[in-house]
Design a protein around this motif. Structure first.
Motif, PDB file in Angstrom:
ATOM      1  N   GLU A 188       0.828  -1.208   0.000  1.00 51.78           N
ATOM      2  CA  GLU A 188       0.000   0.000   0.000  1.00 51.78           C
ATOM      3  C   GLU A 188       0.870   1.270   0.000  1.00 51.78           C
ATOM      4  OE1 GLU A 188      -3.640   1.801  -0.275  1.00 51.78           O
ATOM      5  OE2 GLU A 188      -3.238  -0.331  -0.378  1.00 51.78           O
ATOM      6  N   TYR A 189       1.983   1.215   0.707  1.00 44.22           N
ATOM      7  CA  TYR A 189       2.863   2.379   0.815  1.00 44.22           C
ATOM      8  C   TYR A 189       4.029   2.351  -0.179  1.00 44.22           C
ATOM      9  CZ  TYR A 189       0.363   3.612   5.050  1.00 44.22           C
ATOM     10  OH  TYR A 189      -0.624   3.968   5.937  1.00 44.22           O
ATOM     11  N   ARG A 200       2.897  -0.815  -9.387  1.00 46.14           N
ATOM     12  CA  ARG A 200       2.468   0.471  -9.922  1.00 46.14           C
ATOM     13  C   ARG A 200       3.442   1.552  -9.449  1.00 46.14           C
ATOM     14  NH1 ARG A 200      -0.785  -0.984  -5.758  1.00 46.14           N
ATOM     15  NH2 ARG A 200      -0.998   0.511  -4.082  1.00 46.14           N
ATOM     16  N   LYS A 201       3.333   2.701 -10.047  1.00 46.32           N
ATOM     17  CA  LYS A 201       4.285   3.776  -9.730  1.00 46.32           C
ATOM     18  C   LYS A 201       3.925   4.544  -8.468  1.00 46.32           C
ATOM     19  CE  LYS A 201       5.872   4.560 -14.396  1.00 46.32           C
ATOM     20  NZ  LYS A 201       6.080   5.521 -15.470  1.00 46.32           N
ATOM     21  N   LYS A 202       2.634   4.796  -8.282  1.00 47.78           N
ATOM     22  CA  LYS A 202       2.221   5.656  -7.183  1.00 47.78           C
ATOM     23  C   LYS A 202       1.605   4.859  -6.030  1.00 47.78           C
ATOM     24  CE  LYS A 202      -0.262   9.863  -6.208  1.00 47.78           C
ATOM     25  NZ  LYS A 202      -1.128  10.916  -6.680  1.00 47.78           N
ATOM     26  N   ALA A 203       2.007   5.209  -4.831  1.00 45.70           N
ATOM     27  CA  ALA A 203       1.461   4.576  -3.635  1.00 45.70           C
ATOM     28  C   ALA A 203       0.075   5.133  -3.342  1.00 45.70           C
ATOM     29  CB  ALA A 203       2.379   4.822  -2.445  1.00 45.70           C
ATOM     30  N   LYS A 204      -0.804   4.266  -2.856  1.00 49.56           N
ATOM     31  CA  LYS A 204      -2.137   4.730  -2.478  1.00 49.56           C
ATOM     32  C   LYS A 204      -2.166   5.205  -1.029  1.00 49.56           C
ATOM     33  CE  LYS A 204      -4.582   1.969  -5.862  1.00 49.56           C
ATOM     34  NZ  LYS A 204      -5.576   0.938  -6.099  1.00 49.56           N
ATOM     35  N   TYR A 228       7.227   5.860   4.884  1.00 47.27           N
ATOM     36  CA  TYR A 228       6.615   6.483   3.708  1.00 47.27           C
ATOM     37  C   TYR A 228       6.650   8.010   3.832  1.00 47.27           C
ATOM     38  CZ  TYR A 228       2.919   7.969   0.493  1.00 47.27           C
ATOM     39  OH  TYR A 228       2.195   8.607  -0.478  1.00 47.27           O
ATOM     40  N   THR A 232       9.727   9.938   2.808  1.00 47.84           N
ATOM     41  CA  THR A 232      10.063  10.027   1.394  1.00 47.84           C
ATOM     42  C   THR A 232       9.095  10.897   0.596  1.00 47.84           C
ATOM     43  OG1 THR A 232       8.771   8.065   0.811  1.00 47.84           O
ATOM     44  CG2 THR A 232      11.072   7.716   1.462  1.00 47.84           C
ATOM     45  N   ARG A 233       8.025  11.359   1.208  1.00 47.02           N
ATOM     46  CA  ARG A 233       6.981  12.099   0.491  1.00 47.02           C
ATOM     47  C   ARG A 233       6.576  13.361   1.244  1.00 47.02           C
ATOM     48  NH1 ARG A 233       7.509   7.507  -1.399  1.00 47.02           N
ATOM     49  NH2 ARG A 233       6.508   6.642  -3.219  1.00 47.02           N
ATOM     50  N   CYS A 290       3.429  14.694   2.561  1.00 42.30           N
ATOM     51  CA  CYS A 290       2.105  14.158   2.857  1.00 42.30           C
ATOM     52  C   CYS A 290       1.115  15.262   3.228  1.00 42.30           C
ATOM     53  CB  CYS A 290       2.197  13.158   4.012  1.00 42.30           C
ATOM     54  SG  CYS A 290       3.229  11.749   3.623  1.00 42.30           S
TER      55      CYS A 290
END
Length: 168
Positions: free
Chosen positions: A58-59, A64-68, A105, A108-109, A111
């Motif tokens: 999920e993180y 896929r490229k983008k985390a939900k 997570y 790295t982002r 949020c």
């Protein structure tokens, strides 16, 4: 049908009829099958590993490229395992894993505010669960480590986390 009426009905059934009813429920309703499968062959460690894998995906997705980054995925798993009656130590471990993964997570982002609010809610639920089930002493160091990381990360709602820690 009330619980009292159900008890009366079940008391009137013979052992063979009762057995037939349970088998019918087992075949018709996936929830009943899941319950009995867990009750007679729990494989809790395997279930926890699968749950951790789903939370990690999920993180930090591989396909896929983008985390939900949806909190609801972990919450559904935790609620399901609670309903099944999984061992509290394993559930507390899963709750802690969810928070620690979200913490990685977040580093790295960039949020949104809703992320921090939901992580606080998850942390509060984790603490409440650990205290109620009496497993907090086993997770105390892990909890303190998580709290230090939140403070070091300078989260916008770190004061809420600090207040939660003080309550313990």
């Amino acid at each position: 049908m009330s619980k009292r009426a159900l008890k009366k009905y079940l008391a009137e059934l013979g052992p063979a009829e009762l057995s037939e009813q349970i088998l019918d429920l087992y075949e018709r309703f996936p929830v009943v099958k899941t319950y009995y499968d867990f009750a007679f062959n729990p494989k809790e460690d395997k279930l926890i590993q699968e749950a951790k894998s789903r939370i990690g995906e999920e993180y930090f997705p591989k396909r896929r490229k983008k985390a939900k980054a949806r909190r609801s995925v972990a919450q559904k798993l935790i609620k399901h395992y609670t309903t099944l009656g999984m061992e509290p130590f394993l559930l507390a471990d899963l709750m802690g894993y969810n928070l620690e993964t979200a913490l990685k997570y977040e580093k790295t982002r960039n949020c949104p505010a809703a992320f921090y609010t939901s992580m606080y809610k998850s942390c509060r639920e984790w603490v409440t669960f650990m205290v109620q089930e009496g497993v907090y002493p086993e997770f105390q160091e892990r909890f303190i480590s998580y709290m230090r990381a939140v403070q070091a990360g300078n989260w916008p709602n770190s004061y809420d986390f600090a207040a939660l820690e003080e309550q313990l």
